[in-house]
Design a protein around this motif. Structure first.
Motif, mmCIF file in Angstrom:
data_model
loop_
_atom_site.group_PDB
_atom_site.id
_atom_site.type_symbol
_atom_site.label_atom_id
_atom_site.label_comp_id
_atom_site.label_asym_id
_atom_site.label_seq_id
_atom_site.Cartn_x
_atom_site.Cartn_y
_atom_site.Cartn_z
ATOM 1 N N LYS A 37 -42.078 -97.477 6.204
ATOM 2 C CA LYS A 37 -43.145 -97.774 7.143
ATOM 3 C C LYS A 37 -42.869 -97.202 8.519
ATOM 4 C CE LYS A 37 -41.145 -102.398 7.269
ATOM 5 N NZ LYS A 37 -41.371 -103.799 6.944
ATOM 6 N N VAL A 38 -43.907 -97.116 9.315
ATOM 7 C CA VAL A 38 -43.766 -96.776 10.728
ATOM 8 C C VAL A 38 -44.541 -97.823 11.514
ATOM 9 C CG1 VAL A 38 -43.490 -94.282 10.574
ATOM 10 C CG2 VAL A 38 -45.772 -95.267 10.594
ATOM 11 N N ASP A 52 -49.448 -92.272 6.963
ATOM 12 C CA ASP A 52 -50.660 -92.389 7.782
ATOM 13 C C ASP A 52 -50.554 -91.447 8.972
ATOM 14 O OD1 ASP A 52 -51.566 -94.262 6.108
ATOM 15 O OD2 ASP A 52 -51.317 -95.974 7.437
ATOM 16 N N LEU A 53 -49.308 -91.155 9.370
ATOM 17 C CA LEU A 53 -49.104 -90.164 10.426
ATOM 18 C C LEU A 53 -49.030 -88.790 9.767
ATOM 19 C CD1 LEU A 53 -46.497 -91.789 12.840
ATOM 20 C CD2 LEU A 53 -48.926 -91.457 13.187
ATOM 21 N N SER A 97 -44.166 -76.248 7.338
ATOM 22 C CA SER A 97 -44.764 -75.847 8.611
ATOM 23 C C SER A 97 -46.209 -76.256 8.513
ATOM 24 C CB SER A 97 -44.710 -74.332 8.786
ATOM 25 O OG SER A 97 -43.384 -73.936 8.947
ATOM 26 N N ARG A 98 -46.663 -76.919 9.518
ATOM 27 C CA ARG A 98 -48.065 -77.300 9.394
ATOM 28 C C ARG A 98 -48.799 -77.186 10.712
ATOM 29 N NH1 ARG A 98 -49.517 -83.104 7.568
ATOM 30 N NH2 ARG A 98 -51.488 -82.267 8.248
ATOM 31 N N HIS A 99 -50.084 -77.042 10.546
ATOM 32 C CA HIS A 99 -50.944 -76.923 11.703
ATOM 33 C C HIS A 99 -51.444 -78.319 12.067
ATOM 34 C CE1 HIS A 99 -53.880 -75.251 14.421
ATOM 35 N NE2 HIS A 99 -54.794 -76.023 13.859
ATOM 36 N N LEU A 100 -51.153 -78.759 13.290
ATOM 37 C CA LEU A 100 -51.642 -80.067 13.721
ATOM 38 C C LEU A 100 -52.974 -79.888 14.439
ATOM 39 C CD1 LEU A 100 -48.405 -81.739 15.159
ATOM 40 C CD2 LEU A 100 -49.361 -81.955 12.880
ATOM 41 N N ALA A 107 -53.175 -88.758 16.781
ATOM 42 C CA ALA A 107 -52.438 -89.791 16.045
ATOM 43 C C ALA A 107 -50.980 -89.822 16.503
ATOM 44 C CB ALA A 107 -52.523 -89.525 14.544
ATOM 45 N N PHE A 108 -50.379 -88.656 16.633
ATOM 46 C CA PHE A 108 -48.986 -88.616 17.065
ATOM 47 C C PHE A 108 -48.827 -89.125 18.497
ATOM 48 C CE2 PHE A 108 -47.541 -85.514 13.671
ATOM 49 C CZ PHE A 108 -46.643 -86.405 13.133
ATOM 50 N N ARG A 109 -49.791 -88.798 19.341
ATOM 51 C CA ARG A 109 -49.683 -89.256 20.736
ATOM 52 C C ARG A 109 -49.666 -90.777 20.817
ATOM 53 N NH1 ARG A 109 -53.700 -84.953 23.491
ATOM 54 N NH2 ARG A 109 -52.154 -83.303 23.716
#
Ligand SMILES: *[C@@H]1O[C@H](CO)[C@@H](O)[C@H](O)[C@H]1NC(C)=O
Length: 589
Positions: A37-38, A52-53, A97-100, A107-109
């Motif tokens: 979990k996070v 979810d992130l 490698s992924r494009h955010l 979501a990350f912020r």
């Protein structure tokens, strides 16, 4: 539907017994790293699924089968794409490698701003780390700006002993980050990487969990803990002993006086507890409710001793509360017969006749509020999309457990209790009409008496409460169940004594309504504990957010209700013993 439910229960039982079967590996074996979990570090109930992130997603979501308790504790484990094969070092492997996109960055912020941590499991060993970090930097015109950094590299240090995994540490590299600060790029490409170092260790496999028991409890800390506990216990016991001696003296004087009065009835003065002998054994109002409360209190007392027994033989690991929740749910179901039996047999002794009503009250007095609070909390958790919301299958299992085990056992217990032949052993006959209660000062009414009754037991557990709260609603570790058990026993003894003393003073003032009073006085510590919850929330913790608040106050309310019933039972039961004893010692005509 029924078949499916049976299947689910069977799976549950299997998963309870067949866990952790394989722990031995050969070099190159694939060992799964499970993402659990996070969530925000300060609000431990608010947990989300790791995926979810927008981290590197696994190709197919492979879920680990968890026990009932683990699911209730908000765990959901998904296999990660990290390749941590046994004894294979990796220097710098690319996870993906992924494009955010705009949404991903948003979501990350949120996660970074709220100090999210993540939890992984590797061969049943838990590991934690932060998702990223926040830095406050002064810019050119010395204004503070917040910078949000996402960690993109994770390093695993793993120790092995021959074919076993002994220890795992995870560390993030503060130099390998992606800058996701507000006002920065709205889209970016990020590469997530990881590295692994294996080293051999001499620690044996059985001892690998010890690290978690010691974790965070520095030696000095432990000494302070012991010292403060012993200090408070000694104080409380001394005080109790002191009061007990006084009470004994007073009682002795009473007996001497009453026996003198019996020999010489002419100049006997008519006052004191002796003169309510025709009223003390009059059964209380709302008998059915009273018996239901007493029955549930008995059940909870037995339940606590069972849980302590399990804890003392080392059945619970810190950081895995699943086992504790499983034990609580199953033991509650299995001990339901005790509440049915106790309630019905007292109800019978009190000459009650409304059996069905009594059984209904007994089975719903604790479960009813619990279910209501669960519904509210689960709704909030669903609205948040949190893993703390129980999945439908788990709710079905718990309801089935309730319908197929708890309720039938309560009924069986109730029927057995109804058919007991024990009489209520009252040493004095009860008068037809209740004696008038003299006008009493305000401090002899219910509320002030409850405050007085709860004060001493609460001060005995006050210090311990902080440690318990910090581990249940924080990230501290609590492992010294022996101290907890001692404190619990002291709590029971002090509650019993204080209630007896207050009952004595109440009867001495010729107020004979002691039944409910002793229950409420005994249980009042539960109310003190609930008041402490508010203090802890506001002053000692950083919990915030609606979801955390509903979970915290909702479930604590249930715990305090449980405490109230358990201690109320102790208070009433000890007062009953006391009252029977003193009235047996006098002549009551
Ligand atoms: C993990 O960290 C602890 C404490 O920093 C250290 O003592 C231990 O050796 C580490 N284990 C491994 C496998 O690196």
């Amino acid at each position: 539907m029924a078949l499916r439910a049976v299947f689910v229960v069977a799976c549950l039982c299997l998963s309870l017994t067949a866990r952790g079967a394989k722990h031995s590996f050969t070099a190159g074996d694939k060992v799964t790293l499970w993402a659990n979990k996070v969530g925000p570090f300060s609000s431990p109930s608010e947990t989300y699924q790791y995926y979810d992130l927008p981290f590197c997603q696994p190709e197919n979501k492979d879920n680990k089968l968890l026990t009932l308790g683990e699911v209730v504790d908000g765990n959901r484990m998904v296999a990660t794409p990290y390749d941590l094969s046994f004894r294979v070092d990796k220097d710098k492997a690319t996870l993906c490698s992924r494009h955010l996109g705009v949404e991903d960055i948003k979501a990350f912020r949120t996660a970074l701003a709220k100090d999210y941590y993540f939890q992984f499991f590797y061969d049943d060993l838990p590991i934690w780390g932060y998702v990223g970090k926040v830095e406050t930097i002064k810019d050119a015109d010395s204004k503070d700006t917040k910078k949000l950094f996402l960690f993109t590299h994770i390093h695993f240090d793993i120790a092995y002993n021959e074919d076993r995994i002994i220890e795992i540490n995870v560390s993030t590299d503060p130099t390998q980050v992606a800058d996701l600060s507000e006002g920065g790029a709205e889209e970016q490409d990020v590469t997530f990487t990881y590295s692994v170092t294996w080293k051999s260790s001499l620690l044996s496999f059985d001892k690998r969990m010890d690290k978690y028991r010691k974790y965070q409890f520095l030696k000095q800390h432990l000494e302070i803990h012991w010292f403060s506990i012993i200090n408070s216990c000694v104080t409380v016991l001394l005080l109790t002993g002191f009061l007990a001696t006084i009470l004994m003296r007073v009682l002795k004087n009473d007996f001497v006086k009453y026996s003198r009065d019996d020999e010489d009835p002419d100049d006997a003065e008519e006052s004191g507890w002796k003169f309510v002998h025709g009223d003390v054994f009059r059964f209380p109002p709302a008998r059915s409710l009273f018996c239901a409360l007493v029955g549930t209190g008995t059940q909870l007392l037995v339940l606590s001793f069972c849980v302590f027994g399990l804890a003392l033989v080392g059945a619970f690991y810190p950081y895995n509360r699943g086992a504790m929740f499983t034990a609580l749910i199953i033991l509650y179901a299995l001990t339901a017969g005790i509440s049915g039996y106790t309630s019905a047999s007292y109800y019978r002794q009190m000459e009650g006749t409304k059996w069905v009503g009594n059984l209904l009250l007994t089975s719903s007095i604790f479960c009813g509020p619990l279910f209501a609070i669960f519904c509210v909390n689960n709704t909030v958790a669903i609205a948040y999309g949190s893993t703390a919301a129980l999945p439908f299958g788990t709710i079905v299992i718990i309801l089935l457990l309730w319908a197929l085990v708890t309720v039938p056992l309560t009924i069986v217990g109730g029927v057995l209790g109804k058919n007991t032949r024990t009489e209520f052993a009252a040493p004095c006959r009860t008068n037809k009409y209740p004696r008038e209660i003299p006008e009493l000062p305000w401090y002899r009414s219910v509320m002030p008496q409850m405050v007085m009754a709860g004060f001493l037991p609460f001060s005995a557990i006050y210090i311990e409460l902080y440690y318990i709260f910090a581990s249940v609603w924080g990230h501290k570790v609590y492992t010294i169940y022996s101290i907890l058990f001692i404190v619990f026993c002291i709590l029971c003894v002090v509650t019993a004594f204080i209630t007896v003393a207050l009952t004595y003073f109440q009867l001495a003032a010729e107020d004979h309504r002691w039944w409910w009073r002793s229950f409420l006085a005994g249980g009042s510590t539960g109310i003190f504990v609930y008041a402490y919850c508010f203090y802890y929330y506001l002053a000692r913790s950083d919990m915030n957010g609606l979801m955390q608040a509903t979970f915290y106050f909702g479930y604590n309310l249930m715990v305090c209700l449980g405490f109230f019933l358990l201690l109320g039972y102790i208070g009433w039961r000890s007062s009953l013993l006391f009252v029977r004893r003193i009235y047996r010692a006098i002549k009551c005509e």
